[in-house]
Design an enzyme around this catalytic site. Structure first.
Site, PDB file in Angstrom:
ATOM      1  N   ASP A  81       0.854  -1.189   0.000  1.00 14.19           N
ATOM      2  CA  ASP A  81       0.000   0.000   0.000  1.00 14.19           C
ATOM      3  C   ASP A  81       0.888   1.237   0.000  1.00 14.19           C
ATOM      4  O   ASP A  81       2.069   1.166   0.382  1.00 14.19           O
ATOM      5  CB  ASP A  81      -0.960  -0.005   1.205  1.00 14.19           C
ATOM      6  CG  ASP A  81      -0.236  -0.004   2.558  1.00 14.19           C
ATOM      7  OD1 ASP A  81       0.821  -0.668   2.659  1.00 14.19           O
ATOM      8  OD2 ASP A  81      -0.730   0.648   3.489  1.00 14.19           O
ATOM      9  N   GLU A 144      -0.139  -0.918   5.844  1.00 15.14           N
ATOM     10  CA  GLU A 144       0.984  -0.487   6.676  1.00 15.14           C
ATOM     11  C   GLU A 144       0.944   1.020   6.902  1.00 15.14           C
ATOM     12  O   GLU A 144       1.260   1.491   7.985  1.00 15.14           O
ATOM     13  CB  GLU A 144       2.321  -0.860   6.016  1.00 15.14           C
ATOM     14  CG  GLU A 144       3.521  -0.768   6.959  1.00 15.14           C
ATOM     15  CD  GLU A 144       4.163   0.595   7.006  1.00 15.14           C
ATOM     16  OE1 GLU A 144       4.972   0.835   7.902  1.00 15.14           O
ATOM     17  OE2 GLU A 144       3.839   1.459   6.140  1.00 15.14           O
TER      18      GLU A 144
HETATM   19 ZN   LIG Z   1       6.993   1.832   4.178  1.00 11.54          ZN
END
Ligand SMILES: [Zn+2]
Length: 392
Positions: A81, A144
């Site tokens: 992501d 994340e």
């Molecule tokens: Zn990263």
């Protein structure tokens, strides 16, 4: 056995990074990036499992991919992501076009961290082409940049439900600044978020003796804590640092002394402290500025503890891989922002190395193509060092 880690030139980390960047995988959107990564790893022999997690409005696709069934099992973790592009007019090229000009690849995620995954995955081909007494596992999250609950933590839960264990971990996140290979990380400082609420007595600014301004002790206290030297670091860990992140009153009336004020701060702390010892210090200092704890409340809102790799062999493997490919001696650090490595560090030693982090999250995020070629070679040598004597 002498292993030729430069074989398999048909696999190109740059074209794989380009394909990944062309997926608009801004968290929590996936846009096909996880299937693309899984397809690549399957094509080089990995078994892949898509792990989905999260509610309908935060549906996250993660990937677990494994080659080999023996130990040691090396985990490689990363995320696909990315943060939003921000103001599009600040970009020279479309941030999702993965355009290359003069040897520079530009695109959102080119640094953080689609390139790191591409290099680690392409380098893995050099391992899986050979029979070895081990296993290599990719743990790739789509969550994340914003959350963590439905990303690496969900993958680890999936693994532990199946009794999958890890012996060591490589985090392919961006690392260090300047040229490739200046530093690699063996840990990170802990992070403690704290909220403060100061309570006073509302009144007219012309009659302060009949009121009690909650901002005065709050500001004096914050000033004192900001100036405090907690420690000087210890060579590997940088010094502990406090940053004031917000002061909120919500008072739009210029002649009104407000009845309350809030503030937030974050402390990045090294191994000389714990969250408990910091909170104790914060509360002790409060006594100098507030007549009672009720007037200035201090609450810890979030904590992630520091972690450090104590495995000298793993550290030496990364050190010598960087030295062999780049002919420089990297600094060993526990600086920078924390990563998902903190979750797996509870179970196995962790080292982190990737492209330089200077450009991450910026407009025109970009990386030298040559760095991707070199990083892939470093990962190959690292894998070779790690599995070294285990090759047949
Ligand atoms: Zn990263």
């Amino acid at each position: 056995m002498n292993i030729d880690v430069s074989s398999n030139r048909d696999l190109d980390p740059v074209s794989l990074a380009q394909k990944l960047i062309r997926c608009k995988s801004v968290t929590p959107c996936d846009d096909g990036v996880v299937d693309l990564a899984a397809g690549f790893l399957r094509s080089v022999g990995f078994q892949t499992h898509i792990i989905e997690s999260g509610p309908p409005d935060w549906h996250i696709k993660n990937l677990y991919a494994k080659f080999g069934h023996r130990s040691p099992n090396l985990a490689v973790i990363g995320h696909l992501d990315v943060v939003p592009a921000g103001n599009m007019s600040d970009w020279k090229y479309d941030p999702f076009a993965a355009y290359i000009e003069d040897g520079i690849l530009t695109g959102r995620g080119s640094v953080d961290m689609k390139s790191g995954f591409a290099c680690a995955a392409v380098a893995a081909k050099s391992i899986v082409d050979r029979s070895f007494d081990g296993a290599i596992s990719f743990l790739v999250t789509g969550d994340e940049e914003v959350g963590t609950e439905h990303g690496t933590r969900a993958i680890l839960k999936w693994c532990f439900d199946r009794s999958i264990k890890f012996d060591a971990c490589l985090v392919a996140e961006p690392t260090g600044t300047g040229n490739l290979g200046q530093a690699f990380c063996i840990g990170h400082r802990g992070s403690l978020n704290v909220e403060l609420a100061s309570r006073g007595i509302q009144g007219h600014v012309a009659n302060p003796e009949k009121a009690s301004n909650p901002l005065t002790p709050l500001i004096e206290y914050l000033h004192f804590m900001k100036a405090k030297i907690w420690d000087k670091g210890d060579g590997i860990f940088p010094p502990t640092n406090l940053e004031i992140t917000s002061i909120d009153v919500g008072n739009s009336t210029p002649n009104l002394i407000p009845s309350s004020a809030q503030a937030k701060l974050n402390i990045r702390y090294n191994r000389l402290h714990s969250a408990e010892s910091l909170i104790k210090d914060l509360k002790l200092a409060r006594n100098f500025f507030s007549p009672s704890p009720d007037n200035l409340s201090i609450e810890a809102q979030y904590n992630s503890d520091f972690f450090i790799c104590e495995d000298k062999s793993l550290i030496n493997n990364m050190f010598s891989a960087i030295k062999e490919v780049l002919e420089i001696e990297p600094k060993i650090s526990a600086g920078g922002g924390t990563t998902d490595g903190r979750f797996i560090s509870k179970y196995c030693p962790v080292v982190e190395f990737g492209v330089p982090e200077d450009e991450m999250h910026k407009a025109n995020e970009s990386i030298a193509v040559n760095d991707l070629i070199k990083l892939t070679e470093i990962y190959k040598v690292f894998y070779k060092n790690f599995f070294g004597t285990k090759f047949k």
